[in-house]
Design an enzyme around this catalytic site. Sequence first.
Site, PDB file in Angstrom:
ATOM      1  N   HIS A 112      -2.514  -1.534   5.358  1.00 34.65           N
ATOM      2  CA  HIS A 112      -1.082  -1.655   5.662  1.00 34.65           C
ATOM      3  C   HIS A 112      -0.742  -3.077   6.065  1.00 34.65           C
ATOM      4  O   HIS A 112      -0.596  -3.366   7.243  1.00 34.65           O
ATOM      5  CB  HIS A 112      -0.723  -0.700   6.800  1.00 34.65           C
ATOM      6  CG  HIS A 112       0.729  -0.369   6.898  1.00 34.65           C
ATOM      7  ND1 HIS A 112       1.635  -1.125   7.598  1.00 34.65           N
ATOM      8  CD2 HIS A 112       1.442   0.650   6.380  1.00 34.65           C
ATOM      9  CE1 HIS A 112       2.828  -0.573   7.532  1.00 34.65           C
ATOM     10  NE2 HIS A 112       2.730   0.504   6.790  1.00 34.65           N
ATOM     11  N   PHE A 113      -0.585  -3.957   5.267  1.00 36.02           N
ATOM     12  CA  PHE A 113      -0.714  -4.005   3.825  1.00 36.02           C
ATOM     13  C   PHE A 113      -1.701  -5.114   3.499  1.00 36.02           C
ATOM     14  O   PHE A 113      -1.632  -6.162   4.137  1.00 36.02           O
ATOM     15  CB  PHE A 113       0.633  -4.317   3.166  1.00 36.02           C
ATOM     16  CG  PHE A 113       1.688  -3.270   3.409  1.00 36.02           C
ATOM     17  CD1 PHE A 113       1.653  -2.078   2.695  1.00 36.02           C
ATOM     18  CD2 PHE A 113       2.693  -3.451   4.331  1.00 36.02           C
ATOM     19  CE1 PHE A 113       2.627  -1.120   2.886  1.00 36.02           C
ATOM     20  CE2 PHE A 113       3.663  -2.492   4.538  1.00 36.02           C
ATOM     21  CZ  PHE A 113       3.634  -1.327   3.818  1.00 36.02           C
TER      22      PHE A 113
END
EC number: 4.2.1.59
Length: 143
Positions: free
Chosen positions: A49-50
């Site tokens: 993420h991410f």
Amino acid sequence: MQFNISDIIKILPHSYPFLLVDRVIECDPGKSIKAIKNVTFNEPFFIGHFPGHPIMPGVLIIESLAQASAICVLGKETIENKVVYLRSIENAKFRKPVTPGDTLILQANIQSVCLGVHKFRCIASVSEEKVAEATISAVLQNK
């Protein structure tokens, strides 16, 4: 009142990787709390993420606020055989991303207590800028 991590792990039932409060800098049990979550690149959620652009998931910011709220209900004198359960989240807003290296300041103020349900107005900030806010309700119950 202030709590270090040793105090926090005695109060909350959470453990790694889901303990999201590192220190309590102010607490008036049953009224308000101000706590810290140090956000590091080593957090397991940053893996996905991410990739290449790590951002703390909003649900984990809310969970951090909920954990701080639970500490406010329980205080340093943990109520034996009791636990605080999340009941509802209302009006959650995310204003800015939280990234590795940020110090997330978690503030919760009790608005009301009715039939065992504690309602908090919560704000998360970084460098005095609001990054998220929500109204969180939690209930104190037997384990």
